[in-house]
Design a protein around this motif. Structure first.
Motif, PDB file in Angstrom:
ATOM      1  N   LEU A  66       3.782   1.746   1.444  1.00  0.00           N
ATOM      2  CA  LEU A  66       4.571   1.920   2.667  1.00  0.00           C
ATOM      3  C   LEU A  66       6.050   1.730   2.356  1.00  0.00           C
ATOM      4  N   TYR A 105      -8.837  -3.400  -1.067  1.00  0.00           N
ATOM      5  CA  TYR A 105      -7.432  -3.789  -0.908  1.00  0.00           C
ATOM      6  C   TYR A 105      -7.267  -5.088  -1.662  1.00  0.00           C
ATOM      7  N   ARG A 164       6.637   5.448   6.110  1.00  0.00           N
ATOM      8  CA  ARG A 164       5.652   6.393   5.584  1.00  0.00           C
ATOM      9  C   ARG A 164       5.077   5.890   4.267  1.00  0.00           C
ATOM     10  N   VAL A 165       3.807   6.215   4.026  1.00  0.00           N
ATOM     11  CA  VAL A 165       3.188   5.951   2.729  1.00  0.00           C
ATOM     12  C   VAL A 165       3.446   7.174   1.860  1.00  0.00           C
ATOM     13  N   GLN A 210      -8.364   4.077   0.259  1.00  0.00           N
ATOM     14  CA  GLN A 210      -8.126   3.846   1.685  1.00  0.00           C
ATOM     15  C   GLN A 210      -7.476   5.091   2.285  1.00  0.00           C
ATOM     16  N   ALA A 211      -7.911   5.483   3.464  1.00  0.00           N
ATOM     17  CA  ALA A 211      -7.371   6.673   4.132  1.00  0.00           C
ATOM     18  C   ALA A 211      -5.871   6.551   4.375  1.00  0.00           C
ATOM     19  N   ARG A 212      -5.408   5.358   4.705  1.00  0.00           N
ATOM     20  CA  ARG A 212      -3.988   5.181   5.048  1.00  0.00           C
ATOM     21  C   ARG A 212      -3.056   5.489   3.878  1.00  0.00           C
ATOM     22  N   SER A 213      -3.584   5.449   2.648  1.00  0.00           N
ATOM     23  CA  SER A 213      -2.768   5.758   1.472  1.00  0.00           C
ATOM     24  C   SER A 213      -3.280   7.001   0.748  1.00  0.00           C
ATOM     25  N   ARG A 218      -9.555   1.777   8.166  1.00  0.00           N
ATOM     26  CA  ARG A 218      -9.602   2.599   9.376  1.00  0.00           C
ATOM     27  C   ARG A 218     -10.496   1.961  10.434  1.00  0.00           C
ATOM     28  N   HIS A 235       0.807  -1.229   0.000  1.00  0.00           N
ATOM     29  CA  HIS A 235       0.000   0.000   0.000  1.00  0.00           C
ATOM     30  C   HIS A 235       0.841   1.282   0.000  1.00  0.00           C
ATOM     31  N   ASP A 244      -4.043  -0.549  -2.482  1.00  0.00           N
ATOM     32  CA  ASP A 244      -5.173   0.146  -1.857  1.00  0.00           C
ATOM     33  C   ASP A 244      -6.016   0.862  -2.902  1.00  0.00           C
TER      34      ASP A 244
END
Length: 145
Positions: free
Chosen positions: A12, A95, A17-18, A44-47, A76, A10, A41
């Motif tokens: 990372l 994902y 860090r993404v 997705q918020a994380r990416s 999340r 994703h 992803d």
């Protein structure tokens, strides 16, 4: 024809860090005609909420790409994500895996075997038709497959 596979995790990086720009640059640097991606992803918020398959496809100059989710729902909220179904809305967070190609992809089908999805596609160019498969292998067979 140059083929590559890449587990992007994703986006990372080794620094924890993404970074989607770094991810796009890494995919472009492969200089491959067809790329199979794992751990991709979608919204997705994380990416950063991006479509990583599209981002990577644009970075490598792909004319076509396919994304197939293995899991659906936002990461999340752990209780909300679930196994993806074939009826997932295209805009739903996901994902999974992606196939990127500098040649048109005429067909693409995911496997119904979970938790790891397999995808295949057939492309064409002025050369004879080519086939590409993308799979994530594991040491044990998942139940139900």
């Amino acid at each position: 024809m140059r083929l590559a596979t890449f587990n992007i995790q994703h986006g990372l990086g080794p620094d924890g860090r993404v970074d989607n720009n770094r991810l796009a640059d890494a995919v472009a640097a492969l200089d491959a005609d067809v790329v199979g991606l794992q751990e991709v992803d979608l919204r997705q918020a994380r990416s950063g909420g991006v479509d990583q398959a599209r981002l990577c496809a644009e970075a490598m100059g792909a004319v076509d790409h396919r994304f197939r989710p293995a899991l659906a729902g936002p990461f999340r909220y752990p209780g909300v994500r679930r196994r993806a179904r074939s009826t997932e809305r295209p805009e739903a967070p996901g994902y999974g895996i992606a196939l990127l190609s500098r040649f048109p992809v005429r067909a693409g089908t995911p496997s119904s075997c979970h938790p790891r999805r397999r995808g295949s596609g057939a492309g064409s160019s002025s050369a004879p038709t080519s086939r590409a498969w993308r799979s994530r292998l594991r040491s044990r067979r998942p139940q139900g497959c």
